[in-house]
Enzyme design. Structure first.
Site, PDB file in Angstrom:
ATOM      1  N   GLU A   1       0.811  -1.236   0.020  1.00 27.72           N
ATOM      2  CA  GLU A   1      -0.042  -0.133  -0.084  1.00 27.72           C
ATOM      3  C   GLU A   1       0.773   1.193  -0.145  1.00 27.72           C
ATOM      4  O   GLU A   1       0.026   2.118   0.538  1.00 27.72           O
ATOM      5  CB  GLU A   1      -1.094   0.068   1.248  1.00 27.72           C
ATOM      6  CG  GLU A   1      -2.033  -1.035   1.067  1.00 27.72           C
ATOM      7  CD  GLU A   1      -3.044  -0.929   2.266  1.00 27.72           C
ATOM      8  OE1 GLU A   1      -2.938  -0.415   3.202  1.00 27.72           O
ATOM      9  OE2 GLU A   1      -4.145  -1.820   1.956  1.00 27.72           O
TER      10      GLU A   1
ATOM     11  N   GLU B   1      -7.191  -7.536  -1.459  1.00 24.61           N
ATOM     12  CA  GLU B   1      -7.481  -7.276   0.184  1.00 24.61           C
ATOM     13  C   GLU B   1      -8.963  -6.891   0.086  1.00 24.61           C
ATOM     14  O   GLU B   1      -9.312  -6.057  -0.816  1.00 24.61           O
ATOM     15  CB  GLU B   1      -6.773  -6.284   0.764  1.00 24.61           C
ATOM     16  CG  GLU B   1      -5.220  -6.944   1.333  1.00 24.61           C
ATOM     17  CD  GLU B   1      -4.702  -5.806   2.036  1.00 24.61           C
ATOM     18  OE1 GLU B   1      -5.726  -4.924   2.707  1.00 24.61           O
ATOM     19  OE2 GLU B   1      -3.558  -5.677   2.258  1.00 24.61           O
TER      20      GLU B   1
END
Length: 790
Positions: free
Chosen positions: A369, A466
């Protein structure tokens, strides 16, 4: 836990894990070299000698203190706060030893350490004889004199995080001396003889066998001296396909294993314990076997955790679990100073060398991320420093990590980050404006406030790496670390255990959209029922979202779709607390994991409705086309006799595909039986050659808080034994949603759980992970359905 706390605690457990003595004239001479492993019991003391004890190596200070009764369970109550003093102190490990007499005449004794942490200085007789600068180096230290005089070794270490704040490292990266200086990165290559042989390939779970071949490598030295190494060799190919798609402006994003396109089904892996020495082979096997038993084929090793043990990857090889491997960089801005990049190089080189022989690993990812963090400015970088942080990102992940990985491993793809747009990110100079673009790469998606029953909320992305919803663990798991005063959803304990901002509140808001909230005059029972309801909510939410992704693998709508991966967040837990996991700390399956076993099944039917039309899709991971029929039944909540039933004509689901197999007006469906949305539920399943095939599924026509006629089922259960498993026979007196069987803390799993019960009887198997009895199971068994909590 906060990332810095987790990292430092984990690294405590790794110190001096692979140290040994070697004694002899030559390190290469097998006729004289003897190795003495230093694993075993050591003396431990803190900096001022106020705490003195003994503990195991490899080991961890926390577990040593706990085992000696100096501290209580670090996970109990608020002890994680109370015991912060441990990580702030300096701890000294020391050990006296006596070498056999025949060694005394040898010329040299050395201490060899693999993987010492970044925090140690080694002392013999309180005289420093060496230091470690990185946990990924090997250190050889001559201790001949010290051994002859005192037979004593002492190792001091401190928190890696605190230590790094105080010092900077300037040790140059050195190519190991056994390699010629012209060889890059210490990669030494020999000559091999290639023979034409027929080999069997390694396949992921569900696609074939995990065939491996035993290999012995012999390193010969002068004379008759040699060293043998036994290993396992596997053969497979991996390709990440990013190419144009018809009717879409973007690119595909999917994996081919041995030339076969595969939909990646699975979850995200986090460290199984803050104290790594508590992760035994049995615990690891239970977790990874649970992955396979839930029909998964992939785990993503998250970049905010740790590089897992050799045993972890070996088990993944054997079980056919593909691994998406992040490097350990997550949700942060990292420096690019000389000393830091030097440690990163050593880290990458060590891990790639260690892990690249495992067929289970199919991709390297530079970070978790951090591309998204840059694109969305998570850390409020001043505009004047934007270019500096951009260059830092490119230096760390592209110029250092990526280049090293490509030099060492050409067999796997590399992504700079996750989520990312893949090739499109490269076009945008490795930092995409929108790394969450549905037309490229992978995405992470969380939306706790939107209605998870509304499929239109879900992104029709190329790959979902995710997504998820939280739930609480079961009461039996919390009971081990809490007191009666903690057993309330609004207690200080409940707030302390929740590390996601507003997480406890969000769970109740999501649950209240479709279920009545628990109500009891007994606050403990109400707490238990609330725990149950959060698991119901989580399981149903992730079920619907995952089914949507599997339905989308062959569709392109408005340019979006062609989804080829669904990895929900997360598989396992690091402690007893609310989280996104489907398996609780200790290995107990949540309701979600039982649902995963069904929604990841090789062949499934799943439904959604749109504008009062019921759509059912058939999804197959099989390697060949297969013919089926579909059975669709409508049940009223107050009756166990189906109000209507329809069996379709035979149809074919092509190999590795998803196709629409049923379409019906819901008003027409209800009209045929005189039912309403509020008093009925749709149940459906596949038939193959007249037999049920795959799991049964259902579609709720209204929120269950609005269900009419839902009765208390008064379920009874009989238990019997059949060899190594136990048979639970259930009988219900009404249709019962979310039937949950719980045998407290007896380790094991059921064949099915959390199910919708529409037949009067149902048989479920229980597979224990340790010895138990029928009487013990009966004594601890509880059965809960949705109607029982209000």
């Amino acid at each position: 836990m906060e990332c810095t706390t987790l990292q430092s605690k984990v690294r405590f457990c790794f110190f001096i894990g692979l140290c040994c003595f070697t004694a002899g004239n030559s390190l290469q001479s097998t006729d004289t070299l003897q190795v003495f492993d230093l694993a075993g019991q050591w003396d431990i003391r803190n900096s001022d000698n106020s705490t003195v004890l003994q503990g195991q190596v490899p080991g961890c200070v926390h577990t040593a203190l706990h085992e000696r009764g100096i501290i209580k369970d670090p996970y109990f109550g608020f002890n994680d706060l109370s015991y912060k003093w441990i990580i702030k102190d300096e701890w000294i490990y020391s050990k006296s030893f006596k070498l056999p007499p025949e060694i005394r005449h040898w010329q040299k004794v050395t201490l060899v350490c693999d993987g010492i942490d970044t925090v140690s200085s080694i002392f013999l007789n309180n005289i420093p004889i060496g230091k470690t600068d990185n946990m990924f180096d090997r250190y050889t230290i001559d201790i001949t004199t010290a051994v002859k005089e005192n037979n004593y070794i002492e190792v001091r270490f401190r928190s890696a995080v605190d230590w790094a704040k105080e010092r900077s490292l300037e040790s140059p990266y050195v190519i190991p001396p056994e390699c010629p200086p012209e060889v890059q990165n210490g990669e030494c290559h020999g000559n091999f003889i290639r023979k034409n042989v027929t080999i069997h390939l390694w396949w992921p779970n569900g696609y074939g066998e995990q065939t491996g071949y035993n290999m012995t490598t012999i390193f010969a030295f002068e004379g008759d001296n040699y060293v043998e190494n036994a290993s396992k060799v596997y053969f497979r190919s991996v390709e990440l396909v990013e190419e144009p798609i018809v009717d879409s402006p973007g690119l595909s994003f999917y994996f081919k294993i041995n030339g076969v396109p595969i939909f990646l089904k699975g979850s995200n892996w986090i460290p199984a314990d803050s104290f790594q020495d508590r992760i035994t082979s049995d615990k690891l096997r239970i977790l990874l076997q649970s992955v396979v038993e839930a029909n998964m084929n992939t785990l993503r090793v998250w970049g905010g955790g740790v590089y897992e043990s050799d045993e972890f990857y070996k088990m993944c090889d054997e079980l056919g679990i593909m691994v998406w491997q992040d490097f350990m960089f997550a949700c942060a801005l990292y420096p690019t100073s000389h000393w830091f990049l030097d440690t990163v190089k050593k880290e990458v080189l060590h891990q790639v060398r260690r892990l690249r022989s495992h067929p289970s690993i199919i991709i390297w990812s530079g970070n978790n991320e951090n591309e998204a963090a840059m694109a969305e400015d998570w850390f409020s970088i001043p505009s004047t420093l934007r270019d500096v942080f951009t260059q830092n990102y490119l230096t760390l992940y592209i110029k250092v990590i990526r280049e090293l990985v490509l030099q060492m491993d050409e067999s796997r793809p590399f992504l700079a980050s996750s989520p990312t747009n893949g090739k499109e990110t490269i076009k945008e100079n490795w930092l995409a404006k929108n790394p969450y673009d549905h037309l490229y790469g992978d995405i992470h998606y969380y939306n706790y406030m939107a209605d998870c029953w509304d499929w239109k909320e879900f992104p029709k992305a190329r790959f979902a790496s995710e997504y998820g919803f939280q739930s609480w663990p079961s009461f039996s798991t919390l009971d081990k670390v809490s007191l009666r005063d903690d057993w309330s959803y609004i207690s200080n304990f409940s707030s302390h255990r929740q590390h996601h901002l507003n997480g406890n509140k969000e769970m109740l808001i999501q649950a209240a959209l479709h279920y009545k909230m628990p109500l009891s005059s007994d606050p403990v029972i109400e707490f238990q029922h609330t725990l149950y309801l959060t698991q119901v909510m989580q399981a149903q939410c992730v079920k619907l979202q995952t089914e949507f992704y599997r339905q989308s693998q062959n569709e392109i709508i408005s340019g979006e779709g062609h989804t080829m991966g669904a990895l929900y967040w997360q598989l396992n837990d690091i402690w007893q607390a609310p989280s996104w996991s489907s398996i609780e700390y200790g290995g107990k399956w949540k309701m979600l994991h039982y649902y995963a076993k069904n929604f990841f099944a090789p062949v499934v039917a799943s439904a959604f409705e749109d504008n009062d039309i019921l759509h059912i899709y058939g999804v197959s991971d099989l390697l060949q086309n297969q013919s089926f029929k579909l059975v669709v039944k409508l049940y009223n909540w107050n009756s166990m006799v189906s109000a209507s039933q329809n069996i379709t004509e035979e149809f074919v689901i092509n190999a590795r595909s998803s196709v629409p197999i049923y379409k019906q007006s819901i008003p027409e469906l209800l009209k045929l039986s005189g039912s309403t949305k509020q008093n009925s539920v749709v149940v459906f399943y596949l038939l193959h050659q007249g037999q049920e095939y795959g799991p049964r599924n259902w579609h709720f026509l209204s929120s269950l808080k609005d269900a009419m006629g839902l009765l208390k089922p008064n379920i009874t259960v009989s238990v019997s034994r059949e060899k190594e498993m136990f048979i639970f026979k259930l009988e219900t007196f009404s249709v019962a949603p979310f039937v949950w069987l719980d045998v407290w803390d007896i380790p094991g799993r059921f064949s099915d759980n959390g199910f919708l019960m529409t037949d009067k009887t149902k048989t479920v198997q229980f597979y224990p992970w340790k010895a138990t009895t029928v009487d013990e199971l009966k004594r601890l068994l509880t059965v809960t359905s949705l109607r029982d909590i209000y």
